[in-house]
Scaffold this active site. Sequence first.
Site, mmCIF file in Angstrom:
data_model
loop_
_atom_site.group_PDB
_atom_site.id
_atom_site.type_symbol
_atom_site.label_atom_id
_atom_site.label_comp_id
_atom_site.label_asym_id
_atom_site.label_seq_id
_atom_site.Cartn_x
_atom_site.Cartn_y
_atom_site.Cartn_z
ATOM 1 N N CYS A 101 92.466 -8.895 36.346
ATOM 2 C CA CYS A 101 91.346 -8.159 36.623
ATOM 3 C C CYS A 101 90.062 -8.852 35.996
ATOM 4 O O CYS A 101 89.117 -9.182 36.595
ATOM 5 C CB CYS A 101 91.352 -6.740 36.394
ATOM 6 S SG CYS A 101 92.414 -5.728 37.366
ATOM 7 N N CYS A 155 93.846 -4.826 32.503
ATOM 8 C CA CYS A 155 94.471 -5.742 33.481
ATOM 9 C C CYS A 155 93.975 -7.238 33.450
ATOM 10 O O CYS A 155 92.906 -7.480 33.544
ATOM 11 C CB CYS A 155 94.230 -5.305 34.921
ATOM 12 S SG CYS A 155 94.518 -6.420 36.091
#
Length: 145
Positions: A72, A69
């Site tokens: 993230c 991600c």
Amino acid sequence: MADPLHIVCPHCHTTNRVRQDDLAKAPDCGSCHKMLFTGHPVTLGEGAFERHISRSQIPVLVDFWAPWCGPCLQMAPAYAQATAQLEPGFRVAKVDTEAWPALGARFNIRSIPTLALFNNGHELARQAGAMGAADIVRWAKFHAL
């Protein structure tokens, strides 16, 4: 004098009793003798997650994330900065939803990163999307009241 708080060790996951006055004095674990607060987020799997959420008597801030991600990964340095500011009043943790999909499913995590704040085993608040360090600290403190 206030009752001691239960603080779960980030290393061996033993529950420790720590006086609230001693939180800022770099307490160590009675079992493994490592520091209870390291200034870094604690990586939790399923069993350790349960222990920290159910036994810690300080708020537990969890970043549900995955290694693939982009947002993230962008938020990771800010989350680490926020950890240094939030400890020892909070336990700051990370759960890799790729490695522990049952935890993501259990908490109905639909987008990542998602921050969730727990206290005494109950979820207090959650926020999806990447945030900066100051916003993470502000959000956590606001919802922990």
